[in-house]
Design a protein around this motif. Structure first.
Motif, PDB file in Angstrom:
ATOM      1  N   LEU A   1      64.305  71.734 -67.560  1.00  0.00           N
ATOM      2  CA  LEU A   1      64.968  71.266 -68.782  1.00  0.00           C
ATOM      3  C   LEU A   1      64.716  69.786 -69.064  1.00  0.00           C
ATOM      4  N   VAL A   2      64.719  68.941 -68.033  1.00  0.00           N
ATOM      5  CA  VAL A   2      64.604  67.495 -68.276  1.00  0.00           C
ATOM      6  C   VAL A   2      63.527  66.836 -67.420  1.00  0.00           C
ATOM      7  N   GLY A   3      62.689  67.629 -66.789  1.00  0.00           N
ATOM      8  CA  GLY A   3      61.676  67.066 -65.894  1.00  0.00           C
ATOM      9  C   GLY A   3      60.365  66.699 -66.551  1.00  0.00           C
ATOM     10  N   GLU A   4      60.185  67.064 -67.819  1.00  0.00           N
ATOM     11  CA  GLU A   4      58.963  66.690 -68.508  1.00  0.00           C
ATOM     12  C   GLU A   4      58.950  65.174 -68.756  1.00  0.00           C
ATOM     13  N   ARG A   5      57.742  64.619 -68.838  1.00  0.00           N
ATOM     14  CA  ARG A   5      57.621  63.176 -69.029  1.00  0.00           C
ATOM     15  C   ARG A   5      58.355  62.726 -70.292  1.00  0.00           C
ATOM     16  N   TRP A   6      59.091  61.642 -70.191  1.00  0.00           N
ATOM     17  CA  TRP A   6      59.855  60.987 -71.244  1.00  0.00           C
ATOM     18  C   TRP A   6      61.223  61.626 -71.485  1.00  0.00           C
ATOM     19  N   ALA A   7      61.451  62.857 -71.025  1.00  0.00           N
ATOM     20  CA  ALA A   7      62.693  63.542 -71.372  1.00  0.00           C
ATOM     21  C   ALA A   7      63.922  62.780 -70.882  1.00  0.00           C
ATOM     22  N   LEU A   8      63.927  62.358 -69.621  1.00  0.00           N
ATOM     23  CA  LEU A   8      65.102  61.663 -69.101  1.00  0.00           C
ATOM     24  C   LEU A   8      65.267  60.277 -69.704  1.00  0.00           C
ATOM     25  N   LEU A   9      64.166  59.659 -70.139  1.00  0.00           N
ATOM     26  CA  LEU A   9      64.294  58.360 -70.792  1.00  0.00           C
ATOM     27  C   LEU A   9      64.934  58.509 -72.174  1.00  0.00           C
ATOM     28  N   ILE A  10      64.646  59.611 -72.836  1.00  0.00           N
ATOM     29  CA  ILE A  10      65.339  59.897 -74.100  1.00  0.00           C
ATOM     30  C   ILE A  10      66.829  60.077 -73.832  1.00  0.00           C
TER      31      ILE A  10
ATOM     32  N   LEU B   1      72.463  58.071 -73.864  1.00  0.00           N
ATOM     33  CA  LEU B   1      73.702  57.795 -73.148  1.00  0.00           C
ATOM     34  C   LEU B   1      74.335  56.492 -73.633  1.00  0.00           C
ATOM     35  N   VAL B   2      73.523  55.589 -74.179  1.00  0.00           N
ATOM     36  CA  VAL B   2      74.045  54.353 -74.754  1.00  0.00           C
ATOM     37  C   VAL B   2      74.728  54.639 -76.081  1.00  0.00           C
ATOM     38  N   GLY B   3      74.170  55.576 -76.855  1.00  0.00           N
ATOM     39  CA  GLY B   3      74.756  55.926 -78.140  1.00  0.00           C
ATOM     40  C   GLY B   3      73.785  56.734 -78.984  1.00  0.00           C
TER      41      GLY B   3
ATOM     42  N   GLU C   1      62.583  70.298 -77.567  1.00  0.00           N
ATOM     43  CA  GLU C   1      62.892  70.975 -76.308  1.00  0.00           C
ATOM     44  C   GLU C   1      64.323  70.694 -75.856  1.00  0.00           C
ATOM     45  N   LEU C   2      64.741  69.436 -75.969  1.00  0.00           N
ATOM     46  CA  LEU C   2      66.090  69.070 -75.555  1.00  0.00           C
ATOM     47  C   LEU C   2      67.148  69.695 -76.465  1.00  0.00           C
ATOM     48  N   GLN C   3      66.820  69.811 -77.742  1.00  0.00           N
ATOM     49  CA  GLN C   3      67.731  70.495 -78.657  1.00  0.00           C
ATOM     50  C   GLN C   3      67.850  71.968 -78.306  1.00  0.00           C
ATOM     51  N   ALA C   4      66.708  72.602 -78.064  1.00  0.00           N
ATOM     52  CA  ALA C   4      66.707  74.028 -77.736  1.00  0.00           C
ATOM     53  C   ALA C   4      67.478  74.309 -76.451  1.00  0.00           C
TER      54      ALA C   4
ATOM     55  N   GLY D   1      74.835  67.704 -72.367  1.00  0.00           N
ATOM     56  CA  GLY D   1      73.879  66.637 -72.093  1.00  0.00           C
ATOM     57  C   GLY D   1      74.528  65.416 -71.484  1.00  0.00           C
ATOM     58  N   SER D   2      75.769  65.115 -71.905  1.00  0.00           N
ATOM     59  CA  SER D   2      76.466  63.947 -71.373  1.00  0.00           C
ATOM     60  C   SER D   2      76.769  64.085 -69.891  1.00  0.00           C
ATOM     61  N   GLU D   3      76.777  65.321 -69.394  1.00  0.00           N
ATOM     62  CA  GLU D   3      77.006  65.540 -67.968  1.00  0.00           C
ATOM     63  C   GLU D   3      75.868  64.981 -67.118  1.00  0.00           C
ATOM     64  N   LEU D   4      74.766  64.601 -67.750  1.00  0.00           N
ATOM     65  CA  LEU D   4      73.640  64.014 -67.024  1.00  0.00           C
ATOM     66  C   LEU D   4      73.874  62.552 -66.663  1.00  0.00           C
ATOM     67  N   GLU D   5      74.927  61.932 -67.193  1.00  0.00           N
ATOM     68  CA  GLU D   5      75.119  60.496 -66.949  1.00  0.00           C
ATOM     69  C   GLU D   5      75.169  60.136 -65.464  1.00  0.00           C
ATOM     70  N   PRO D   6      75.978  60.818 -64.624  1.00  0.00           N
ATOM     71  CA  PRO D   6      75.974  60.444 -63.200  1.00  0.00           C
ATOM     72  C   PRO D   6      74.603  60.582 -62.558  1.00  0.00           C
ATOM     73  N   LEU D   7      73.851  61.583 -62.977  1.00  0.00           N
ATOM     74  CA  LEU D   7      72.498  61.771 -62.436  1.00  0.00           C
ATOM     75  C   LEU D   7      71.591  60.614 -62.835  1.00  0.00           C
TER      76      LEU D   7
END
Length: 213
Positions: A18-27, A32-34, A59-62, A83-89
């Motif tokens: 879900l979030v391991g593709e390049r750039w996904a976690l940076l998005i 997370l800032v807003g 992809e993130l929307q889907a 998606g906000s649950e990813l903040e601690p990660l």
């Protein structure tokens, strides 16, 4: 809707799909800032190709991680509760990656959102709770941030404003946060420049924001 299928039935595997593709976690980091418009996301990730940004957003929307919503007559992207649950990660990954950062290359940039998340990663609420409320106007290269600490509450906003301490710092801020560079030494060597207020408050900043290298 994952772009990659590892063929394993595992929670870690599914998370990477879900979030391991390049750039996904940076998005995700920047959201997370807003909420951000498409152009703001592109500006915050200056090296991402436009077709890749568009693909990752779809992809993130889907996956139910982000959504598009109207805001002040424009469309913005924001994290869903899932998606906000990813903040601690993301914060944990930031702390882990901090240990291996080293010195920046000439082609590496600091953005307001990346620095905001770095401050949230380094923030020590248990320490700040015992200190007086303090505000900092900080210039980290092109990123200018107004940082307010009130007990265990941290607020970081773009731009400048009245503050107890205004300072500018380049890459040496990493050494200040890690404890490798003492606040007094940072000032005397010019690694940190005090623009307004008492330089003694830099000690409080370094106490409030700390990550072991």
């Amino acid at each position: 809707m994952a772009a990659r299928d590892y063929g394993q039935y595992c929670g870690v595997t599914r998370a990477l799909e879900l979030v391991g593709e390049r750039w996904a976690l940076l998005i995700v980091r920047d959201l997370l800032v807003g909420p951000r418009r498409y152009g703001e996301l592109a500006a915050g990730l200056p090296r991402i190709p436009s077709n890749i940004l568009a693909a990752r957003l779809k992809e993130l929307q889907a996956a139910g991680i982000i959504r598009r919503v109207p805001h002040s007559r424009v469309i913005v992207y924001e994290l869903t509760p899932y998606g906000s649950e990813l903040e601690p990660l993301v914060l944990a990954l930031g702390a882990w990656g901090f240990k291996a950062m080293g010195e920046p290359r000439e082609d590496q940039v600091i953005t307001p959102d990346s620095m905001t998340m770095a401050l949230r990663t380094a923030f020590r609420p248990e320490v700040a709770a015992g200190l007086p409320p303090t505000s900092y106007a900080a210039e980290f290269g092109p990123a200018t941030l107004l940082i307010r600490v009130d007990g265990c509450i941290l607020a970081v906003d773009r731009g400048n404003g009245p503050a107890d301490l205004a300072f500018s710092a380049g890459p040496a801020v990493r050494r200040l946060i890690s404890g490798e560079l003492a606040p007094g030494r940072a000032i005397t060597t010019g690694a940190v420049k005090v623009l307004a207020g008492s330089g003694d408050l830099l000690e409080r900043f370094a106490t409030t924001f700390h990550l072991a290298a």
